[in-house]
Design a protein around this motif. Sequence first.
Motif, PDB file in Angstrom:
ATOM      1  N   VAL A  32     -22.553  -4.535   1.263  1.00 59.61           N
ATOM      2  CA  VAL A  32     -23.086  -4.755  -0.086  1.00 59.61           C
ATOM      3  C   VAL A  32     -23.554  -6.196  -0.235  1.00 59.61           C
ATOM      4  O   VAL A  32     -24.656  -6.454  -0.730  1.00 59.61           O
ATOM      5  CB  VAL A  32     -22.035  -4.407  -1.166  1.00 59.61           C
ATOM      6  CG1 VAL A  32     -22.475  -4.887  -2.540  1.00 59.61           C
ATOM      7  CG2 VAL A  32     -21.767  -2.908  -1.182  1.00 59.61           C
ATOM      8  N   GLU A  33     -22.723  -7.142   0.211  1.00 58.13           N
ATOM      9  CA  GLU A  33     -23.096  -8.554   0.118  1.00 58.13           C
ATOM     10  C   GLU A  33     -24.381  -8.837   0.909  1.00 58.13           C
ATOM     11  O   GLU A  33     -25.282  -9.515   0.415  1.00 58.13           O
ATOM     12  CB  GLU A  33     -21.963  -9.433   0.638  1.00 58.13           C
ATOM     13  CG  GLU A  33     -22.256 -10.912   0.525  1.00 58.13           C
ATOM     14  CD  GLU A  33     -21.114 -11.771   1.026  1.00 58.13           C
ATOM     15  OE1 GLU A  33     -21.047 -12.933   0.598  1.00 58.13           O
ATOM     16  OE2 GLU A  33     -20.295 -11.301   1.853  1.00 58.13           O
ATOM     17  N   GLY A  34     -24.477  -8.294   2.112  1.00 62.35           N
ATOM     18  CA  GLY A  34     -25.674  -8.477   2.920  1.00 62.35           C
ATOM     19  C   GLY A  34     -26.908  -7.911   2.247  1.00 62.35           C
ATOM     20  O   GLY A  34     -27.984  -8.527   2.270  1.00 62.35           O
ATOM     21  N   ASN A  35     -26.760  -6.732   1.643  1.00 62.46           N
ATOM     22  CA  ASN A  35     -27.887  -6.111   0.935  1.00 62.46           C
ATOM     23  C   ASN A  35     -28.314  -6.948  -0.263  1.00 62.46           C
ATOM     24  O   ASN A  35     -29.516  -7.125  -0.513  1.00 62.46           O
ATOM     25  CB  ASN A  35     -27.526  -4.697   0.482  1.00 62.46           C
ATOM     26  CG  ASN A  35     -27.408  -3.723   1.620  1.00 62.46           C
ATOM     27  OD1 ASN A  35     -27.901  -3.963   2.716  1.00 62.46           O
ATOM     28  ND2 ASN A  35     -26.722  -2.622   1.377  1.00 62.46           N
ATOM     29  N   LEU A  36     -27.349  -7.475  -1.004  1.00 62.34           N
ATOM     30  CA  LEU A  36     -27.674  -8.315  -2.157  1.00 62.34           C
ATOM     31  C   LEU A  36     -28.377  -9.594  -1.724  1.00 62.34           C
ATOM     32  O   LEU A  36     -29.333 -10.045  -2.363  1.00 62.34           O
ATOM     33  CB  LEU A  36     -26.419  -8.636  -2.963  1.00 62.34           C
ATOM     34  CG  LEU A  36     -25.778  -7.468  -3.691  1.00 62.34           C
ATOM     35  CD1 LEU A  36     -24.429  -7.875  -4.286  1.00 62.34           C
ATOM     36  CD2 LEU A  36     -26.702  -6.933  -4.786  1.00 62.34           C
TER      37      LEU A  36
END
Length: 78
Positions: A68-72
């Motif tokens: 999720v952090e990488g996608n954000l």
Amino acid sequence: MLDRALELVIPSGSTRDMNDSDLDGLMKTYSIVEIAKDDFLAQKISFQEYIDLLETAQVNIDGYLETVEGNLEEMRLT
């Protein structure tokens, strides 16, 4: 929900080798995750409740949150 889930599962080597019981478990897990996501986005449950439900479905929370952090970051939302 199960019909929708079945449409979205792409057979792979790992799912082709599963028996009916394994596939039933996979679909139940998928259902829990999808309902939890929908309820969280609809603000029916808190973030902690969402994470608790993912843990119940045996989702690797650390890996999930890193994704999720990488996608954000990729979408430049952080």
